[in-house]
Design a protein around this motif. Structure first.
Motif, PDB file in Angstrom:
ATOM      1  N   GLU A   3       0.849  -1.183   0.000  1.00 51.40           N
ATOM      2  CA  GLU A   3       0.000   0.000   0.000  1.00 51.40           C
ATOM      3  C   GLU A   3       0.886   1.234   0.000  1.00 51.40           C
ATOM      4  O   GLU A   3       1.837   1.327   0.772  1.00 51.40           O
ATOM      5  CB  GLU A   3      -0.894  -0.002   1.235  1.00 51.40           C
ATOM      6  N   LEU A   4       0.580   2.163  -0.872  1.00 49.39           N
ATOM      7  CA  LEU A   4       1.323   3.409  -0.971  1.00 49.39           C
ATOM      8  C   LEU A   4       0.334   4.555  -0.855  1.00 49.39           C
ATOM      9  O   LEU A   4      -0.619   4.629  -1.627  1.00 49.39           O
ATOM     10  CB  LEU A   4       2.062   3.485  -2.313  1.00 49.39           C
ATOM     11  N   LYS A   5       0.528   5.408   0.127  1.00 50.94           N
ATOM     12  CA  LYS A   5      -0.356   6.561   0.307  1.00 50.94           C
ATOM     13  C   LYS A   5       0.304   7.776  -0.315  1.00 50.94           C
ATOM     14  O   LYS A   5       1.464   8.068  -0.047  1.00 50.94           O
ATOM     15  CB  LYS A   5      -0.637   6.797   1.780  1.00 50.94           C
ATOM     16  N   ILE A   6      -0.455   8.472  -1.151  1.00 47.96           N
ATOM     17  CA  ILE A   6       0.065   9.633  -1.857  1.00 47.96           C
ATOM     18  C   ILE A   6      -0.877  10.807  -1.638  1.00 47.96           C
ATOM     19  O   ILE A   6      -2.087  10.675  -1.832  1.00 47.96           O
ATOM     20  CB  ILE A   6       0.187   9.353  -3.378  1.00 47.96           C
ATOM     21  N   ASN A   7      -0.327  11.934  -1.246  1.00 46.11           N
ATOM     22  CA  ASN A   7      -1.112  13.164  -1.129  1.00 46.11           C
ATOM     23  C   ASN A   7      -0.959  13.954  -2.410  1.00 46.11           C
ATOM     24  O   ASN A   7       0.156  14.279  -2.821  1.00 46.11           O
ATOM     25  CB  ASN A   7      -0.635  13.998   0.062  1.00 46.11           C
ATOM     26  N   ILE A   8      -2.093  14.250  -3.032  1.00 47.24           N
ATOM     27  CA  ILE A   8      -2.108  15.017  -4.277  1.00 47.24           C
ATOM     28  C   ILE A   8      -2.851  16.326  -4.009  1.00 47.24           C
ATOM     29  O   ILE A   8      -3.998  16.308  -3.573  1.00 47.24           O
ATOM     30  CB  ILE A   8      -2.840  14.242  -5.405  1.00 47.24           C
ATOM     31  N   PRO A   9      -2.198  17.476  -4.255  1.00 50.36           N
ATOM     32  CA  PRO A   9      -2.898  18.743  -4.026  1.00 50.36           C
ATOM     33  C   PRO A   9      -4.045  18.912  -5.018  1.00 50.36           C
ATOM     34  O   PRO A   9      -4.000  18.392  -6.128  1.00 50.36           O
ATOM     35  CB  PRO A   9      -1.814  19.799  -4.240  1.00 50.36           C
ATOM     36  N   VAL A  18       0.861  21.831 -10.391  1.00 52.90           N
ATOM     37  CA  VAL A  18       1.801  21.792  -9.269  1.00 52.90           C
ATOM     38  C   VAL A  18       2.691  20.570  -9.437  1.00 52.90           C
ATOM     39  O   VAL A  18       2.203  19.454  -9.592  1.00 52.90           O
ATOM     40  CB  VAL A  18       1.038  21.723  -7.927  1.00 52.90           C
ATOM     41  N   SER A  19       4.000  20.758  -9.428  1.00 56.53           N
ATOM     42  CA  SER A  19       4.945  19.641  -9.526  1.00 56.53           C
ATOM     43  C   SER A  19       5.198  19.065  -8.145  1.00 56.53           C
ATOM     44  O   SER A  19       5.451  19.800  -7.198  1.00 56.53           O
ATOM     45  CB  SER A  19       6.265  20.101 -10.143  1.00 56.53           C
ATOM     46  N   ILE A  20       5.136  17.751  -8.053  1.00 60.95           N
ATOM     47  CA  ILE A  20       5.281  17.058  -6.782  1.00 60.95           C
ATOM     48  C   ILE A  20       6.360  15.997  -6.954  1.00 60.95           C
ATOM     49  O   ILE A  20       6.102  14.898  -7.433  1.00 60.95           O
ATOM     50  CB  ILE A  20       3.956  16.388  -6.377  1.00 60.95           C
ATOM     51  N   TRP A  21       7.590  16.328  -6.597  1.00 65.48           N
ATOM     52  CA  TRP A  21       8.720  15.428  -6.839  1.00 65.48           C
ATOM     53  C   TRP A  21       9.177  14.745  -5.554  1.00 65.48           C
ATOM     54  O   TRP A  21       9.280  15.381  -4.512  1.00 65.48           O
ATOM     55  CB  TRP A  21       9.885  16.203  -7.443  1.00 65.48           C
ATOM     56  N   GLU A  22       9.482  13.474  -5.656  1.00 60.07           N
ATOM     57  CA  GLU A  22      10.059  12.711  -4.551  1.00 60.07           C
ATOM     58  C   GLU A  22      11.552  13.026  -4.461  1.00 60.07           C
ATOM     59  O   GLU A  22      12.202  13.260  -5.490  1.00 60.07           O
ATOM     60  CB  GLU A  22       9.897  11.209  -4.806  1.00 60.07           C
ATOM     61  N   ASP A  23      12.096  13.002  -3.255  1.00 57.15           N
ATOM     62  CA  ASP A  23      13.531  13.220  -3.078  1.00 57.15           C
ATOM     63  C   ASP A  23      14.323  12.146  -3.819  1.00 57.15           C
ATOM     64  O   ASP A  23      13.977  10.963  -3.767  1.00 57.15           O
ATOM     65  CB  ASP A  23      13.907  13.171  -1.590  1.00 57.15           C
ATOM     66  N   GLY A  24      15.352  12.574  -4.526  1.00 56.72           N
ATOM     67  CA  GLY A  24      16.241  11.639  -5.216  1.00 56.72           C
ATOM     68  C   GLY A  24      15.685  11.077  -6.512  1.00 56.72           C
ATOM     69  O   GLY A  24      16.204  10.089  -7.036  1.00 56.72           O
ATOM     70  N   PHE A  25      14.650  11.705  -7.082  1.00 56.15           N
ATOM     71  CA  PHE A  25      14.062  11.166  -8.311  1.00 56.15           C
ATOM     72  C   PHE A  25      15.034  11.263  -9.486  1.00 56.15           C
ATOM     73  O   PHE A  25      15.813  12.198  -9.594  1.00 56.15           O
ATOM     74  CB  PHE A  25      12.740  11.854  -8.649  1.00 56.15           C
ATOM     75  N   GLN A  51       2.242  13.259 -10.787  1.00 58.71           N
ATOM     76  CA  GLN A  51       1.879  14.231 -11.827  1.00 58.71           C
ATOM     77  C   GLN A  51       0.632  13.751 -12.577  1.00 58.71           C
ATOM     78  O   GLN A  51      -0.283  14.533 -12.846  1.00 58.71           O
ATOM     79  CB  GLN A  51       3.022  14.446 -12.829  1.00 58.71           C
ATOM     80  N   LEU A  52       0.594  12.461 -12.907  1.00 60.24           N
ATOM     81  CA  LEU A  52      -0.552  11.915 -13.629  1.00 60.24           C
ATOM     82  C   LEU A  52      -1.824  11.976 -12.789  1.00 60.24           C
ATOM     83  O   LEU A  52      -2.902  12.326 -13.299  1.00 60.24           O
ATOM     84  CB  LEU A  52      -0.266  10.473 -14.066  1.00 60.24           C
ATOM     85  N   LEU A  53      -1.730  11.643 -11.506  1.00 59.95           N
ATOM     86  CA  LEU A  53      -2.899  11.705 -10.632  1.00 59.95           C
ATOM     87  C   LEU A  53      -3.384  13.136 -10.449  1.00 59.95           C
ATOM     88  O   LEU A  53      -4.587  13.386 -10.366  1.00 59.95           O
ATOM     89  CB  LEU A  53      -2.587  11.061  -9.282  1.00 59.95           C
ATOM     90  N   PHE A  54      -2.457  14.098 -10.410  1.00 58.34           N
ATOM     91  CA  PHE A  54      -2.857  15.502 -10.333  1.00 58.34           C
ATOM     92  C   PHE A  54      -3.680  15.875 -11.566  1.00 58.34           C
ATOM     93  O   PHE A  54      -4.742  16.484 -11.464  1.00 58.34           O
ATOM     94  CB  PHE A  54      -1.631  16.417 -10.214  1.00 58.34           C
ATOM     95  N   LEU A  55      -3.194  15.493 -12.745  1.00 57.05           N
ATOM     96  CA  LEU A  55      -3.914  15.804 -13.979  1.00 57.05           C
ATOM     97  C   LEU A  55      -5.253  15.081 -14.063  1.00 57.05           C
ATOM     98  O   LEU A  55      -6.208  15.583 -14.651  1.00 57.05           O
ATOM     99  CB  LEU A  55      -3.060  15.446 -15.199  1.00 57.05           C
ATOM    100  N   THR A  60      -9.094  19.427 -12.328  1.00 56.07           N
ATOM    101  CA  THR A  60      -8.020  19.861 -13.220  1.00 56.07           C
ATOM    102  C   THR A  60      -8.593  19.991 -14.637  1.00 56.07           C
ATOM    103  O   THR A  60      -9.097  19.015 -15.187  1.00 56.07           O
ATOM    104  CB  THR A  60      -6.849  18.865 -13.204  1.00 56.07           C
ATOM    105  N   PRO A  61      -8.536  21.181 -15.226  1.00 53.31           N
ATOM    106  CA  PRO A  61      -9.173  21.396 -16.526  1.00 53.31           C
ATOM    107  C   PRO A  61      -8.358  20.828 -17.697  1.00 53.31           C
ATOM    108  O   PRO A  61      -7.135  20.679 -17.604  1.00 53.31           O
ATOM    109  CB  PRO A  61      -9.252  22.918 -16.629  1.00 53.31           C
TER     110      PRO A  61
END
Length: 86
Positions: A3-9, A18-25, A51-55, A60-61
Motif C-alpha cells: 500500500e502506498l499513500k500519496i497526497n495530491i494537491p 503543481v509539480s510534486i517530486w520525490e527526493d532523489g528522483f 503528476q498523472l494523478l494531479f492531472l 483539473t481542466p
C-alpha cells in the motif's frame, strides 16, 4: 499487496499545474526506433504517478499540462516530454 499513500494537491487555477517530486528522483527519456522510452528509479516513478494523478482530478481542466525537459526534471540528454490533460 503493498500500500502506498500519496497526497495530491487539489487543482488551483491561480497555481496551475503543481509539480510534486520525490527526493532523489531520476527520470530519463529517449526515442528509439520511433518509440518513446521513459526510464526512472523508484522515486522517479512515484513522482510521475503523482503528476498523472494531479492531472486526472476532475477539478483539473483540459489543457493543464507538465512540460518536462533536461533543464527542470529529466536527466541530461533526455528528450522533452509534455503530459497534457484532454
Amino acid at each position: 499487496m503493498a500500500e502506498l499513500k500519496i497526497n495530491i494537491p487539489e487543482y488551483d487555477k491561480e497555481k496551475g499545474a503543481v509539480s510534486i517530486w520525490e527526493d532523489g528522483f531520476v527520470i530519463k527519456s529517449k526515442v528509439i526506433n520511433d518509440q518513446i522510452m521513459i526510464s526512472a528509479n523508484q522515486a522517479g516513478l512515484i513522482s510521475l504517478a503523482k503528476q498523472l494523478l494531479f492531472l486526472a482530478q476532475i477539478e483539473t481542466p483540459p489543457g493543464c499540462h507538465y512540460h518536462l525537459d533536461d533543464h527542470n526534471s529529466l536527466e541530461s540528454g533526455s528528450k522533452e516530454i509534455v503530459i497534457s490533460k484532454i
